[in-house]
Scaffold this motif. Structure first.
Motif, PDB file in Angstrom:
ATOM      1  N   SER A 134     -12.847  -1.837  -3.009  1.00 39.76           N
ATOM      2  CA  SER A 134     -11.971  -1.117  -2.075  1.00 39.76           C
ATOM      3  C   SER A 134     -12.683   0.073  -1.453  1.00 39.76           C
ATOM      4  O   SER A 134     -12.491   0.380  -0.275  1.00 39.76           O
ATOM      5  N   GLU A 145       0.831  -1.202   0.000  1.00 38.16           N
ATOM      6  CA  GLU A 145       0.000   0.000   0.000  1.00 38.16           C
ATOM      7  C   GLU A 145       0.868   1.256   0.000  1.00 38.16           C
ATOM      8  O   GLU A 145       0.595   2.220  -0.719  1.00 38.16           O
ATOM      9  N   LYS A 177      -5.943   0.683  -1.199  1.00 36.07           N
ATOM     10  CA  LYS A 177      -6.635   0.532   0.094  1.00 36.07           C
ATOM     11  C   LYS A 177      -7.027   1.870   0.738  1.00 36.07           C
ATOM     12  O   LYS A 177      -7.816   2.604   0.190  1.00 36.07           O
TER      13      LYS A 177
END
Length: 265
Positions: free
Chosen positions: A153, A96, A124
Motif C-alpha cells: 500500500s 477506505e 489506502k
C-alpha cells in the motif's frame, strides 16, 4: 384609545393569513440520523462490516456522513436498498472511509486482530497519516503478513522516497534522514552507500562535466527522485523529497583526481 380603521384590520388579517400560509408551506425532509438508527442493522449487514463487532453507537458514528449523503434531501423515506446501492457504488472508497473512521474512533492498541486486518487492507490513501502507528502495532503483534500488505500500500499510495530504510525496508526516508514508517535515523554513510556516491558522480563526470565540476567545487549536491543535481540546478518544491549530500575529504580527493585528469575517466 382610537379605534382601528377597517382598512388596518383587513391588512392585519391578510398578513396573519399569509403567515399561516407560509407555515403550511414549510417543507419537511427526511431526517437521515433518525433513518440511520432505523436502518442500521440492514446497512451494516449490507455493507458487510458486521464482522467488525462494533457497538451500534460506533457504527452510527462511522456511517453518519456517508449515509446522510446517500439519503440526500428528500421528503419521502427511501428504501434501504436504494441507500445501500449508493453507498456501494464505489465499494473500495467506502471501505477506505470506514477504515479511516475506525482508526480515529478506537486506539489502535485496543483493536482486535480482525479490526486491525481490516484497517491494513483498506487504509489506502490514508496510509501517509497512519503508517507509523500501523507498522508499530503490526510489528508488536508479530504480523509480518500485514507488514507486507502495508509495504504494498505504501508503494501504491504513500510518500515513496528514493531512499530505502535499512531497518524496516520501506522507501520512506524523509529529507531529515528519518524514516516515516519506523522512525529510524539513517546515517550519511548509509545514504552514500545506498546511492553509490562515487559511482554515480564518476558517471556524471562523463555525461555532464559542468555539473560534475560544480559539485566538486561546492563540495555538495542534492539527491532527488530524478537523481543527482548540482546546487545551481536544484529548485526546491513544496512537499518535494530531496537530500543534501556533503562530500567528505576522501571523496573530494578521489573525485578531484577524475576531474583534473580526464584521461582517467
Amino acid at each position: 384609545m382610537p379605534r382601528k380603521k377597517k382598512e388596518d384590520i383587513k391588512e392585519e388579517e391578510i398578513a396573519k393569513g399569509e403567515h399561516k400560509s407560509s407555515k403550511k408551506k414549510k417543507e419537511k425532509y427526511v431526517d437521515p440520523d433518525q433513518l440511520l438508527e432505523e436502518y442500521l442493522k440492514d446497512v451494516v449487514e449490507g455493507l458487510g462490516i458486521e464482522f467488525l463487532g462494533l457497538t451500534d453507537d460506533e457504527y452510527i458514528e462511522i456511517l453518519r456522513e456517508p449515509f446522510a449523503s446517500a439519503v440526500g434531501q428528500v421528503k419521502t423515506k427511501p428504501k434501504v436498498k436504494t441507500i445501500l446501492n449508493r453507498l456501494l457504488s464505489n465499494r473500495d472508497s467506502m471501505m477506505e472511509y470506514v477504515a479511516v473512521r475506525l482508526y480515529f474512533l478506537r486506539d489502535i492498541e485496543k483493536l482486535g486482530d480482525t479490526q486491525l486486518e481490516f484497517l491494513v487492507y483498506n487504509i489506502k490513501k490514508g496510509i501517509n497519516q497512519m503508517i507509523d502507528k500501523l507498522y508499530s502495532e503490526c510489528k508488536r503483534r508479530n504480523r509480518n503478513d500485514l507488514i507486507e500488505i502495508l509495504r504494498y500500500s505504501w508503494n501504491q499510495f504513500g510518500i515513496l522516497t528514493p531512499l530505502r530504510c535499512p531497518k524496516c525496508g520501506f522507501n520512506a526516508i524523509m529529507p531529515d534522514l528519518s524514516c516515516k514508517v519506523c522512525g529510524y535515523i539513517i546515517s550519511m554513510k548509509e545514504v552514500k552507500e545506498q546511492i553509490d556516491v562515487l559511482g554515480e558522480l564518476k558517471t556524471l563526470a562523463s555525461i555532464e562535466p559542468a555539473d560534475f565540476k560544480e559539485i566538486i567545487t561546492s563540495g555538495y549536491f542534492f539527491y532527488t527522485p530524478q537523481g543527482i543535481l548540482p546546487p545551481s540546478k536544484f529548485v526546491p518544491s513544496q512537499g518535494g523529497i530531496f537530500y543534501e549530500i556533503v562530500l567528505n575529504k576522501d571523496e573530494k580527493k578521489i573525485l578531484s583526481s577524475i576531474y583534473i585528469d580526464p584521461q582517467k575517466r
